[in-house]
Design a protein around this motif. Structure first.
Motif, short mmCIF file in Angstrom:
data_model
loop_
_atom_site.label_atom_id
_atom_site.label_comp_id
_atom_site.label_asym_id
_atom_site.label_seq_id
_atom_site.Cartn_x
_atom_site.Cartn_y
_atom_site.Cartn_z
N LYS A 70 16.42 140.32 18.70
CA LYS A 70 16.44 138.89 18.42
C LYS A 70 17.26 138.59 17.18
O LYS A 70 18.03 137.63 17.15
N LEU A 71 17.14 139.42 16.15
CA LEU A 71 17.91 139.25 14.92
C LEU A 71 19.40 139.36 15.20
O LEU A 71 20.19 138.54 14.75
N GLY A 72 19.80 140.38 15.98
CA GLY A 72 21.21 140.55 16.32
C GLY A 72 21.76 139.34 17.08
O GLY A 72 22.85 138.86 16.79
N ALA A 73 20.98 138.83 18.02
CA ALA A 73 21.41 137.66 18.79
C ALA A 73 21.53 136.42 17.90
O ALA A 73 22.48 135.64 18.04
N GLU A 74 20.57 136.24 17.00
CA GLU A 74 20.60 135.07 16.11
C GLU A 74 21.77 135.15 15.12
O GLU A 74 22.39 134.13 14.81
N ILE A 75 22.09 136.35 14.62
CA ILE A 75 23.24 136.50 13.72
C ILE A 75 24.53 136.17 14.47
O ILE A 75 25.39 135.47 13.94
N LYS A 76 24.65 136.66 15.70
CA LYS A 76 25.85 136.35 16.49
C LYS A 76 25.99 134.85 16.69
O LYS A 76 27.09 134.30 16.55
#
Length: 91
Positions: A70-76
């Motif tokens: 979820k963190l990776g998706a939100e950063i993207k």
């Protein structure tokens, strides 16, 4: 840990131009149930193909696989919104 209880806050700290794109340092704050569980940098590579957060930095932010995803998706998503301003921020 319930992924819905996790909130993120991002701030671009530094942008460096590289051969193929940009290297971006993003200050990340991970909060779970109103408690900060991680506060630190995540390095992100951006080029014509896409936006790539550092897997090792994501692993430092949380031991939970679902939260890391979820963190990776939100950063993207955050960097994608900032994409047109990234060249102006480059040193």
């Amino acid at each position: 840990m319930n992924q819905d209880d996790v909130k993120f806050r991002f701030e671009v700290l530094e942008v460096m131009e590289t051969e193929g794109g940009y290297r971006i340092n993003v200050d990340v704050q991970v909060r779970w149930l109103k408690e900060t569980v991680y506060h630190g940098p995540v390095h992100v590579e951006m080029n014509q193909i896409g936006i790539f957060p550092s897997p090792s930095d994501l692993a430092l932010a949380s031991p939970y696989k679902g939260v890391r995803g979820k963190l990776g998706a939100e950063i993207k998503r955050y960097i994608k919104i900032q994409r047109k301003f990234i060249p102006e921020l480059a040193n």
